[in-house]
Design a protein around this motif. Structure first.
Motif, PDB file in Angstrom:
ATOM      1  N   LEU A 115      32.957  32.978  43.888  1.00 58.54           N
ATOM      2  CA  LEU A 115      33.913  34.268  44.239  1.00 58.54           C
ATOM      3  C   LEU A 115      34.229  35.106  42.937  1.00 58.54           C
ATOM      4  O   LEU A 115      33.933  34.534  42.103  1.00 58.54           O
ATOM      5  CB  LEU A 115      35.219  33.622  43.940  1.00 58.54           C
ATOM      6  CG  LEU A 115      36.315  34.883  44.601  1.00 58.54           C
ATOM      7  CD1 LEU A 115      36.675  35.343  45.840  1.00 58.54           C
ATOM      8  CD2 LEU A 115      38.651  34.282  45.048  1.00 58.54           C
ATOM      9  N   HIS A 116      34.115  36.706  42.983  1.00 58.34           N
ATOM     10  CA  HIS A 116      33.783  37.228  41.390  1.00 58.34           C
ATOM     11  C   HIS A 116      35.390  37.897  41.229  1.00 58.34           C
ATOM     12  O   HIS A 116      35.946  38.668  42.020  1.00 58.34           O
ATOM     13  CB  HIS A 116      33.025  38.652  41.777  1.00 58.34           C
ATOM     14  CG  HIS A 116      31.463  38.099  42.433  1.00 58.34           C
ATOM     15  ND1 HIS A 116      30.668  37.165  40.939  1.00 58.34           N
ATOM     16  CD2 HIS A 116      31.028  38.093  42.860  1.00 58.34           C
ATOM     17  CE1 HIS A 116      29.500  36.986  41.862  1.00 58.34           C
ATOM     18  NE2 HIS A 116      29.914  37.153  43.081  1.00 58.34           N
ATOM     19  N   THR A 117      35.546  37.308  39.809  1.00 59.30           N
ATOM     20  CA  THR A 117      36.912  38.220  39.142  1.00 59.30           C
ATOM     21  C   THR A 117      37.092  38.099  38.117  1.00 59.30           C
ATOM     22  O   THR A 117      37.832  37.691  36.782  1.00 59.30           O
ATOM     23  CB  THR A 117      37.751  36.535  39.696  1.00 59.30           C
ATOM     24  OG1 THR A 117      37.222  35.192  38.253  1.00 59.30           O
ATOM     25  CG2 THR A 117      38.456  36.073  40.838  1.00 59.30           C
ATOM     26  N   PRO A 118      36.407  39.140  37.914  1.00 58.55           N
ATOM     27  CA  PRO A 118      36.184  40.096  36.442  1.00 58.55           C
ATOM     28  C   PRO A 118      37.474  40.480  36.001  1.00 58.55           C
ATOM     29  O   PRO A 118      37.589  40.140  34.839  1.00 58.55           O
ATOM     30  CB  PRO A 118      34.944  41.356  36.868  1.00 58.55           C
ATOM     31  CG  PRO A 118      34.978  41.721  37.693  1.00 58.55           C
ATOM     32  CD  PRO A 118      35.478  40.217  38.883  1.00 58.55           C
ATOM     33  N   ALA A 119      38.174  40.178  36.981  1.00 63.67           N
ATOM     34  CA  ALA A 119      40.077  41.408  36.238  1.00 63.67           C
ATOM     35  C   ALA A 119      40.886  39.837  37.257  1.00 63.67           C
ATOM     36  O   ALA A 119      40.635  39.897  37.998  1.00 63.67           O
ATOM     37  CB  ALA A 119      39.996  42.677  36.491  1.00 63.67           C
ATOM     38  N   PRO A 120      42.804  40.022  36.330  1.00 67.40           N
ATOM     39  CA  PRO A 120      43.489  38.947  37.081  1.00 67.40           C
ATOM     40  C   PRO A 120      43.723  40.272  38.388  1.00 67.40           C
ATOM     41  O   PRO A 120      43.218  38.743  39.206  1.00 67.40           O
ATOM     42  CB  PRO A 120      44.604  39.649  36.611  1.00 67.40           C
ATOM     43  CG  PRO A 120      43.788  39.992  35.230  1.00 67.40           C
ATOM     44  CD  PRO A 120      42.791  40.815  35.405  1.00 67.40           C
ATOM     45  N   SER A 121      42.671  41.217  38.830  1.00 73.06           N
ATOM     46  CA  SER A 121      43.733  41.523  40.467  1.00 73.06           C
ATOM     47  C   SER A 121      42.202  41.698  40.550  1.00 73.06           C
ATOM     48  O   SER A 121      42.410  41.805  42.469  1.00 73.06           O
ATOM     49  CB  SER A 121      44.099  43.287  40.385  1.00 73.06           C
ATOM     50  OG  SER A 121      43.933  43.698  39.456  1.00 73.06           O
ATOM     51  N   VAL A 122      41.056  41.103  40.683  1.00 70.92           N
ATOM     52  CA  VAL A 122      40.347  41.540  41.368  1.00 70.92           C
ATOM     53  C   VAL A 122      39.283  39.761  42.053  1.00 70.92           C
ATOM     54  O   VAL A 122      39.504  39.467  41.014  1.00 70.92           O
ATOM     55  CB  VAL A 122      38.773  41.907  40.183  1.00 70.92           C
ATOM     56  CG1 VAL A 122      37.960  42.432  41.676  1.00 70.92           C
ATOM     57  CG2 VAL A 122      39.699  43.670  39.737  1.00 70.92           C
ATOM     58  N   ALA A 123      39.182  39.552  43.571  1.00 74.31           N
ATOM     59  CA  ALA A 123      38.183  38.747  44.144  1.00 74.31           C
ATOM     60  C   ALA A 123      37.237  39.525  44.724  1.00 74.31           C
ATOM     61  O   ALA A 123      37.592  40.079  46.499  1.00 74.31           O
ATOM     62  CB  ALA A 123      39.522  38.652  44.715  1.00 74.31           C
ATOM     63  N   GLU A 124      36.752  39.593  44.981  1.00 71.29           N
ATOM     64  CA  GLU A 124      34.712  39.948  45.377  1.00 71.29           C
ATOM     65  C   GLU A 124      34.209  38.996  45.908  1.00 71.29           C
ATOM     66  O   GLU A 124      34.194  38.112  44.649  1.00 71.29           O
ATOM     67  CB  GLU A 124      34.633  41.556  44.794  1.00 71.29           C
ATOM     68  CG  GLU A 124      35.540  42.563  44.760  1.00 71.29           C
ATOM     69  CD  GLU A 124      34.734  43.736  44.323  1.00 71.29           C
ATOM     70  OE1 GLU A 124      35.012  44.950  45.095  1.00 71.29           O
ATOM     71  OE2 GLU A 124      34.056  43.433  43.349  1.00 71.29           O
ATOM     72  N   GLN A 125      32.810  39.132  46.575  1.00 76.89           N
ATOM     73  CA  GLN A 125      31.683  38.079  46.797  1.00 76.89           C
ATOM     74  C   GLN A 125      30.824  39.017  47.337  1.00 76.89           C
ATOM     75  O   GLN A 125      31.072  40.673  47.696  1.00 76.89           O
ATOM     76  CB  GLN A 125      32.413  37.659  47.861  1.00 76.89           C
ATOM     77  CG  GLN A 125      33.386  36.294  47.839  1.00 76.89           C
ATOM     78  CD  GLN A 125      33.209  35.329  48.524  1.00 76.89           C
ATOM     79  OE1 GLN A 125      33.972  35.509  49.929  1.00 76.89           O
ATOM     80  NE2 GLN A 125      33.423  33.891  48.155  1.00 76.89           N
ATOM     81  N   ASP A 126      29.707  38.912  47.316  1.00 76.00           N
ATOM     82  CA  ASP A 126      28.576  39.380  47.453  1.00 76.00           C
ATOM     83  C   ASP A 126      28.049  39.635  48.825  1.00 76.00           C
ATOM     84  O   ASP A 126      28.008  38.342  49.796  1.00 76.00           O
ATOM     85  CB  ASP A 126      27.274  39.275  46.943  1.00 76.00           C
ATOM     86  CG  ASP A 126      26.222  40.030  46.744  1.00 76.00           C
ATOM     87  OD1 ASP A 126      25.675  40.429  47.309  1.00 76.00           O
ATOM     88  OD2 ASP A 126      25.522  39.661  46.036  1.00 76.00           O
ATOM     89  N   PRO A 127      28.457  40.803  50.153  1.00 76.45           N
ATOM     90  CA  PRO A 127      28.139  40.251  51.124  1.00 76.45           C
ATOM     91  C   PRO A 127      27.167  39.434  51.732  1.00 76.45           C
ATOM     92  O   PRO A 127      26.762  39.041  52.912  1.00 76.45           O
ATOM     93  CB  PRO A 127      28.639  41.684  51.967  1.00 76.45           C
ATOM     94  CG  PRO A 127      28.501  42.566  50.684  1.00 76.45           C
ATOM     95  CD  PRO A 127      28.723  42.147  49.611  1.00 76.45           C
ATOM     96  N   ASP A 128      25.943  39.757  50.950  1.00 81.38           N
ATOM     97  CA  ASP A 128      24.243  39.342  51.410  1.00 81.38           C
ATOM     98  C   ASP A 128      24.174  37.834  50.948  1.00 81.38           C
ATOM     99  O   ASP A 128      23.560  37.267  52.031  1.00 81.38           O
ATOM    100  CB  ASP A 128      23.709  40.248  50.718  1.00 81.38           C
ATOM    101  CG  ASP A 128      23.194  42.280  51.248  1.00 81.38           C
ATOM    102  OD1 ASP A 128      23.627  41.861  52.408  1.00 81.38           O
ATOM    103  OD2 ASP A 128      23.295  42.759  50.597  1.00 81.38           O
TER     104      ASP A 128
END
Length: 510
Positions: free
Chosen positions: A32-45
């Motif tokens: 889970l990519h969290t480069p900033a406190p409010s960000v929570a993303e993932q690589d769909p591929d």
């Protein structure tokens, strides 16, 4: 039959015999990519690759022939959202439920744009987790993305488009977007207007039992399946977990505690809460699941382990023991109620019942008599106190439950299981299968292809019981005294959550 569960931290595939017996299983994790406190993303591929790999591995391990596979049926985490262009190429990462960048627009929706009435029709509480608020944020602040947007989709829709070259979304996943009218089973006009999109920007709505045929040849070969293998679109992980732990009858409540947690029960028609405290999501067109997700489940125990218990973890390693087992043994030395120490577990904001991303955790009642073991036990109790407050909201609509079926990583701890029975004052049953969402997907698949005529009958023969806990009356009386204090404190602290969160954000920027 293969059940696939696309989760927040991993994807798991389980190959079941028709009786429910597991033949093989395999999981693949991803960050889970969290480069900033409010960000929570993932690589769909990365997630797409995990789906392909796990199915490929369960086929390889089991040595089952491709033409013996009845179907592949899907479960997926809710509230993910990504934007794709006309070629199907992602314009964003997969934005997960934990992403808070739409918080400002959530407040606008609540206060200015009829948010509560939209919730009453769509069943998704107004919170930054909701795809509705994510799209509001993107259409207003990221027009560089939205000007190229062809579709706004969940991770499961992305996977199915790759497999079948068509955008479809089941009623269950759609009911978790904040944009589907529960009564009409169609996109809600006002919600889409608020989001700033038109229906053609969303996938075609289908029942959870919808079967897809014509699997792309390349993926069929990779997964060791036939192109003719039926794929059942399936539902969301929460509602399928209820099915997979046999919690679909009236009065039976399912509680799951993994990294986060949830409490849910099945009703026969859509029900929402006048105070907006719980969700309502589709299982089938005749069965709906109400309940609440909490951000702070097993992650609290992990935080306790990492921040409070370095010496205990080291001791456990030397003795070859599970550190969590050692910590629960320490917590067992403390009386129920932790000698008046209360813990509010809002370390990562909170969804149900507060729906406040600015909520913050606290220990309350600390005195010189309290030691580390009190803090460990209070943390375990606090997670369950919070889930119990969600149950109280549900009880106002459905009455008192008769039994709890519980699953998730917490179920490995006999102390935590007993705490649940005592705090909820209910019998707690731990089903035999911990793969509840995958099993739920498989059972739904049997129903979808007409192999069974009812979900209830199928569940009975597939799910055993591993543990059963009954409440200890003396413990129940202690928790009944503490729970009102716990609830009153959380309400009083709510006035200051925004202030302390604002201060913390300011300090982060310095």
């Amino acid at each position: 039959m293969i059940g696939v569960d696309i989760g927040t931290t991993s994807t798991k595939s389980v190959l079941f015999e028709e009786s429910g017996k597991i033949r093989s299983q395999f999981s693949v994790g991803y960050p889970l990519h969290t480069p900033a406190p409010s960000v929570a993303e993932q690589d769909p591929d990365e997630i797409l690759k995990a789906v392909v790999t796990t199915v490929q591995e369960v086929m390889k391990q089991s040595s089952v022939r491709a033409d013996d596979v009845l179907f592949v049926s899907f479960s997926s985490a809710m509230h993910s959202m990504l934007v794709v262009d006309e070629a199907g190429t992602p314009l964003t990462n997969c934005i997960t439920w934990a992403d808070n960048r739409s918080a400002k627009w959530t407040e606008v929706l609540k206060k200015e744009l009829n948010g509560h009435e939209i919730y009453r029709r769509t069943g998704t509480p107004i919170h930054p987790m909701s795809p509705l608020t994510k799209i509001m944020w993107l259409t207003r602040e990221r027009q560089d993305i939205t000007s190229l947007a062809h579709k706004y989709i969940s991770i499961k829709e992305y996977v199915f488009e790759r497999f079948f070259h068509e955008y479809v979304v089941d009623h269950s996943m759609a009911s978790a977007t904040g944009m589907m009218n529960l009564e009409k089973l169609d996109w809600d006009e006002e919600a889409l207007q608020v989001a700033g999109i038109t229906p053609d920007k969303l996938s075609r709505l289908v029942p959870t039992t919808h079967v897809m045929n014509g699997l792309d040849d390349v993926y069929a070969r990779e997964m060791r399946l036939l192109p003719t293998t039926p794929f059942v679109v399936g539902a969301s992980d929460g509602v399928l977990s209820n099915l997979g732990v046999d919690a679909i009858k009236p009065g039976v409540v399912a509680v799951t505690i993994g990294t986060s947690g949830a409490i849910r029960t099945v009703v026969d028609k859509p029900v929402t809460d006048p105070k907006g405290r719980f969700f309502c999501y589709a299982l089938t067109e005749k069965q709906w699941v109400i309940g609440g997700p909490v951000n702070n489940g097993g992650m609290i125990f992990r935080w306790i382990r990492d921040e409070f218990a370095a010496s205990e973890v080291e001791t456990a390693k030397r003795l070859g023991l599970d550190p969590y087992h050692v910590l629960t043994q320490i917590a067992e030395q403390v009386k129920p109620g932790s000698d008046g120490l209360l813990f509010h577990p809002y370390l990562s904001g909170e969804r149900a019942p507060l729906w406040n991303p600015n909520a913050r955790g606290s220990f309350f009642g600390l005195t010189l008599r309290h030691k580390k073991e009190h803090m460990i036990r209070a943390a375990l109790e606090g997670v369950l106190f919070n889930l119990y407050t969600v149950m109280l909201a549900m009880e106002e609509q459905i009455g008192r439950p008769s039994v709890i079926h519980a699953t998730g990583g917490f179920a490995r701890s006999s102390l935590w299981r007993q705490l649940m029975a005592d705090i909820f004052d209910q019998e707690v049953i731990i089903p035999e299968s911990l793969e509840s969402s995958c099993l739920g997907a498989a059972i739904l698949g049997l129903y979808a292809i007409g192999r069974i005529d009812s979900l209830e009958n199928a569940v009975k023969g597939m799910i055993g019981t591993t543990h059963r806990h009954t409440p200890v009356p003396s413990h129940v009386s202690i928790y009944r005294e503490l729970l009102p204090i716990y609830i009153r404190i959380s309400r009083k602290f709510e006035e200051e959550f925004d202030n302390i969160a604002e201060f913390q954000e300011k300090m982060d920027r310095m």
